[in-house]
Scaffold this motif. Structure first.
Motif, PDB file in Angstrom:
ATOM      1  N   PHE A  14       0.798  -1.225   0.000  1.00  0.00           N
ATOM      2  CA  PHE A  14       0.000   0.000   0.000  1.00  0.00           C
ATOM      3  C   PHE A  14       0.831   1.276   0.000  1.00  0.00           C
ATOM      4  O   PHE A  14       0.714   2.097  -0.911  1.00  0.00           O
ATOM      5  CB  PHE A  14      -0.956  -0.011   1.197  1.00  0.00           C
ATOM      6  N   VAL A  15       1.640   1.489   1.023  1.00  0.00           N
ATOM      7  CA  VAL A  15       2.428   2.718   1.133  1.00  0.00           C
ATOM      8  C   VAL A  15       3.806   2.387   1.703  1.00  0.00           C
ATOM      9  O   VAL A  15       3.930   1.634   2.666  1.00  0.00           O
ATOM     10  CB  VAL A  15       1.744   3.748   2.066  1.00  0.00           C
ATOM     11  N   ASP A  16       4.819   2.971   1.097  1.00  0.00           N
ATOM     12  CA  ASP A  16       6.160   2.898   1.669  1.00  0.00           C
ATOM     13  C   ASP A  16       6.275   4.044   2.669  1.00  0.00           C
ATOM     14  O   ASP A  16       6.722   5.143   2.349  1.00  0.00           O
ATOM     15  CB  ASP A  16       7.212   3.032   0.560  1.00  0.00           C
ATOM     16  N   TRP A  17       5.843   3.778   3.898  1.00  0.00           N
ATOM     17  CA  TRP A  17       5.752   4.839   4.896  1.00  0.00           C
ATOM     18  C   TRP A  17       7.111   5.441   5.224  1.00  0.00           C
ATOM     19  O   TRP A  17       7.229   6.654   5.422  1.00  0.00           O
ATOM     20  CB  TRP A  17       5.089   4.296   6.173  1.00  0.00           C
ATOM     21  N   GLN A  18       8.120   4.621   5.300  1.00  0.00           N
ATOM     22  CA  GLN A  18       9.450   5.126   5.615  1.00  0.00           C
ATOM     23  C   GLN A  18       9.905   6.149   4.575  1.00  0.00           C
ATOM     24  O   GLN A  18      10.447   7.205   4.906  1.00  0.00           O
ATOM     25  CB  GLN A  18      10.449   3.963   5.691  1.00  0.00           C
ATOM     26  N   LYS A  19       9.672   5.828   3.309  1.00  0.00           N
ATOM     27  CA  LYS A  19      10.037   6.737   2.230  1.00  0.00           C
ATOM     28  C   LYS A  19       9.214   8.024   2.292  1.00  0.00           C
ATOM     29  O   LYS A  19       9.749   9.127   2.121  1.00  0.00           O
ATOM     30  CB  LYS A  19       9.828   6.044   0.883  1.00  0.00           C
ATOM     31  N   ASN A  46       1.976   5.835  -6.782  1.00  0.00           N
ATOM     32  CA  ASN A  46       2.461   5.585  -8.144  1.00  0.00           C
ATOM     33  C   ASN A  46       3.523   4.499  -8.176  1.00  0.00           C
ATOM     34  O   ASN A  46       3.816   3.943  -9.232  1.00  0.00           O
ATOM     35  CB  ASN A  46       3.037   6.875  -8.741  1.00  0.00           C
ATOM     36  N   GLY A  47       4.119   4.220  -7.027  1.00  0.00           N
ATOM     37  CA  GLY A  47       5.164   3.209  -6.970  1.00  0.00           C
ATOM     38  C   GLY A  47       4.644   1.806  -6.726  1.00  0.00           C
ATOM     39  O   GLY A  47       5.438   0.871  -6.591  1.00  0.00           O
ATOM     40  N   ARG A  48       3.332   1.653  -6.678  1.00  0.00           N
ATOM     41  CA  ARG A  48       2.792   0.329  -6.357  1.00  0.00           C
ATOM     42  C   ARG A  48       3.105  -0.715  -7.418  1.00  0.00           C
ATOM     43  O   ARG A  48       3.291  -1.885  -7.100  1.00  0.00           O
ATOM     44  CB  ARG A  48       1.276   0.423  -6.145  1.00  0.00           C
ATOM     45  N   LYS A  49       3.192  -0.283  -8.659  1.00  0.00           N
ATOM     46  CA  LYS A  49       3.531  -1.232  -9.724  1.00  0.00           C
ATOM     47  C   LYS A  49       4.926  -1.791  -9.492  1.00  0.00           C
ATOM     48  O   LYS A  49       5.150  -2.998  -9.620  1.00  0.00           O
ATOM     49  CB  LYS A  49       3.454  -0.539 -11.085  1.00  0.00           C
ATOM     50  N   ASN A  50       5.864  -0.900  -9.127  1.00  0.00           N
ATOM     51  CA  ASN A  50       7.219  -1.365  -8.834  1.00  0.00           C
ATOM     52  C   ASN A  50       7.258  -2.210  -7.569  1.00  0.00           C
ATOM     53  O   ASN A  50       8.045  -3.154  -7.464  1.00  0.00           O
ATOM     54  CB  ASN A  50       8.168  -0.170  -8.687  1.00  0.00           C
ATOM     55  N   ARG A  51       6.403  -1.847  -6.597  1.00  0.00           N
ATOM     56  CA  ARG A  51       6.388  -2.628  -5.357  1.00  0.00           C
ATOM     57  C   ARG A  51       5.902  -4.045  -5.607  1.00  0.00           C
ATOM     58  O   ARG A  51       6.293  -4.974  -4.903  1.00  0.00           O
ATOM     59  CB  ARG A  51       5.516  -1.941  -4.303  1.00  0.00           C
ATOM     60  N   GLY A  52       5.036  -4.204  -6.627  1.00  0.00           N
ATOM     61  CA  GLY A  52       4.603  -5.549  -6.976  1.00  0.00           C
ATOM     62  C   GLY A  52       5.796  -6.414  -7.349  1.00  0.00           C
ATOM     63  O   GLY A  52       5.889  -7.577  -6.965  1.00  0.00           O
ATOM     64  N   GLY A  53       6.750  -5.813  -8.089  1.00  0.00           N
ATOM     65  CA  GLY A  53       7.961  -6.537  -8.443  1.00  0.00           C
ATOM     66  C   GLY A  53       8.821  -6.838  -7.236  1.00  0.00           C
ATOM     67  O   GLY A  53       9.399  -7.917  -7.109  1.00  0.00           O
ATOM     68  N   THR A  54       8.904  -5.870  -6.323  1.00  0.00           N
ATOM     69  CA  THR A  54       9.694  -6.067  -5.100  1.00  0.00           C
ATOM     70  C   THR A  54       9.080  -7.154  -4.229  1.00  0.00           C
ATOM     71  O   THR A  54       9.794  -7.981  -3.645  1.00  0.00           O
ATOM     72  CB  THR A  54       9.792  -4.760  -4.309  1.00  0.00           C
ATOM     73  N   ILE A  55       7.750  -7.151  -4.132  1.00  0.00           N
ATOM     74  CA  ILE A  55       7.066  -8.174  -3.343  1.00  0.00           C
ATOM     75  C   ILE A  55       7.347  -9.562  -3.927  1.00  0.00           C
ATOM     76  O   ILE A  55       7.612 -10.519  -3.192  1.00  0.00           O
ATOM     77  CB  ILE A  55       5.543  -7.903  -3.300  1.00  0.00           C
ATOM     78  N   MET A  56       7.306  -9.660  -5.265  1.00  0.00           N
ATOM     79  CA  MET A  56       7.595 -10.937  -5.917  1.00  0.00           C
ATOM     80  C   MET A  56       9.021 -11.383  -5.594  1.00  0.00           C
ATOM     81  O   MET A  56       9.256 -12.556  -5.252  1.00  0.00           O
ATOM     82  CB  MET A  56       7.416 -10.799  -7.438  1.00  0.00           C
ATOM     83  N   GLU A  57       9.974 -10.458  -5.671  1.00  0.00           N
ATOM     84  CA  GLU A  57      11.361 -10.797  -5.359  1.00  0.00           C
ATOM     85  C   GLU A  57      11.500 -11.263  -3.917  1.00  0.00           C
ATOM     86  O   GLU A  57      12.229 -12.221  -3.632  1.00  0.00           O
ATOM     87  CB  GLU A  57      12.263  -9.595  -5.616  1.00  0.00           C
ATOM     88  N   ASN A  58      10.805 -10.592  -3.000  1.00  0.00           N
ATOM     89  CA  ASN A  58      10.881 -10.982  -1.595  1.00  0.00           C
ATOM     90  C   ASN A  58      10.300 -12.375  -1.360  1.00  0.00           C
ATOM     91  O   ASN A  58      10.836 -13.168  -0.581  1.00  0.00           O
ATOM     92  CB  ASN A  58      10.149  -9.962  -0.725  1.00  0.00           C
ATOM     93  N   LEU A  59       9.179 -12.653  -2.044  1.00  0.00           N
ATOM     94  CA  LEU A  59       8.578 -13.983  -1.928  1.00  0.00           C
ATOM     95  C   LEU A  59       9.530 -15.064  -2.438  1.00  0.00           C
ATOM     96  O   LEU A  59       9.758 -16.090  -1.785  1.00  0.00           O
ATOM     97  CB  LEU A  59       7.268 -14.041  -2.719  1.00  0.00           C
ATOM     98  N   VAL A  60      10.091 -14.811  -3.617  1.00  0.00           N
ATOM     99  CA  VAL A  60      10.993 -15.792  -4.229  1.00  0.00           C
ATOM    100  C   VAL A  60      12.255 -15.961  -3.378  1.00  0.00           C
ATOM    101  O   VAL A  60      12.754 -17.082  -3.198  1.00  0.00           O
ATOM    102  CB  VAL A  60      11.352 -15.363  -5.665  1.00  0.00           C
ATOM    103  N   GLU A  61      12.763 -14.858  -2.843  1.00  0.00           N
ATOM    104  CA  GLU A  61      13.982 -14.942  -2.031  1.00  0.00           C
ATOM    105  C   GLU A  61      13.780 -15.855  -0.819  1.00  0.00           C
ATOM    106  O   GLU A  61      14.712 -16.563  -0.403  1.00  0.00           O
ATOM    107  CB  GLU A  61      14.428 -13.560  -1.566  1.00  0.00           C
ATOM    108  N   GLY A  62      12.587 -15.849  -0.251  1.00  0.00           N
ATOM    109  CA  GLY A  62      12.311 -16.730   0.872  1.00  0.00           C
ATOM    110  C   GLY A  62      12.486 -18.191   0.495  1.00  0.00           C
ATOM    111  O   GLY A  62      13.089 -18.977   1.250  1.00  0.00           O
TER     112      GLY A  62
END
Length: 300
Positions: free
Chosen positions: A34-39, A156-172
């Protein structure tokens, strides 16, 4: 027959392709999406002092005069104007004459401004509509207001976050497989990083080439790319075409290439995915990772 067919005891390539394409996930939305709160908070902090100074203008009647005075005394607040308008650019050009196409240029990050430029920025605030923020008092604090702006921009960064989420899932899954097999893996792998860490030379097709993951099995490398497509489009076809060539390049160097992809977007773009499947050894999705197939591939 595809190598995976033998590992999974499937009768044909068609059975394997069906297994892959019939178990795509519709979504992988998690709490990080949803939101990159830290950023968002970090971006607000960049202008917090300037925004607090600009708070002085809230409720002022003669806004042009008060703004001009404030900008003369604290010209550094000018750099906070773009974020009030939800833009990232350090400068903008505004069309001020529609018939002759004449533009006024505004640079928000100059070190010094003369009196005429200060007046132009004061007028910019009014003409851009920011005067409504200050005059009607609907906004009580510009720091809070900009926090909301940053949250909106971050969407606007949610599309990119989808890629990051996928990478995090795969990395596990990669981490689990490597722990099981006693191997090392590297995220965001480049030829230089691989050489530095593992002493293995890799020939890349372009100097900027970066792999999502690399696994080292006693000198034998496995390269992994992963992505998730929630919707269709030309990007899927171009990715499949690129990965066909990538797979060929790595295989020439005796490197195994594994493409892990998922998402409902593939349902409308199966032809290029099948073309990749027919020319490569390893195409996986998230459901297959759950079945521990990655460990099976590396063991063999």
């Amino acid at each position: 027959m595809n190598k995976l067919c033998e590992l999974l005891n499937l009768k044909s390539d068609d059975d394997l392709f069906d297994k892959i394409t019939q178990s795509f996930k519709e979504k992988i939305t998690n709490w990080e999406y949803f939101v990159d709160w830290q950023k968002a908070f970090k971006n607000v902090e960049l202008f917090e002092k300037e925004l607090n100074i600009l708070n002085y203008l809230i409720g002022k009647e003669n806004l042009l005069e008060e703004t001009t005075k404030l900008l003369k005394e604290y010209p550094q607040v000018i750099k906070a104007i773009p974020v009030l308008l939800a833009i990232r650019e350090a400068s903008v050009e505004i069309l001020v004459d529609n018939k002759n196409f004449i533009y006024n240029s505004y640079n928000f990050w100059e070190n010094e401004y003369n009196n005429d430029e200060i007046k132009e920025f004061a007028e910019f605030i009014l003409k851009s509509g920011l005067d409504k923020i200050f005059k009607d008092k609907k906004v009580k604090n510009l720091v809070d207001y900009v926090t909301g702006v940053e949250v909106g921009l971050d969407s606007n960064g949610r599309k990119n976050r989808g890629g990051t989420i996928m990478e995090n899932l795969v990395e596990g899954y990669i981490s689990d497989a490597c722990k099981e097999l006693g191997l090392e893996f590297m995220p965001q792998a480049t030829a230089q990083k691989i050489k530095n860490k593992w002493g293995i030379e890799v020939i890349v097709d372009k100097s900027s080439r970066k792999l999502d993951f690399a696994i080292n099995k006693k000198g034998k490398l496995y390269f992994i790319e992963c992505n998730f497509y929630g919707s269709g489009g030309s990007k899927l076809k171009s990715t499949a075409t690129e990965y066909i060539e990538m797979n060929r390049n790595w295989n020439k160097q005796e490197i195994e290439f594994i493409w892990i992809t998922d998402g409902a977007g593939w349902h409308s773009t199966l032809k290029p995915l099948r073309e990749y499947f027919d020319k490569a050894d390893y195409l996986l999705n998230l459901e297959m990772l759950k079945e521990n197939i990655l460990s099976l591939i590396i063991k063999n």
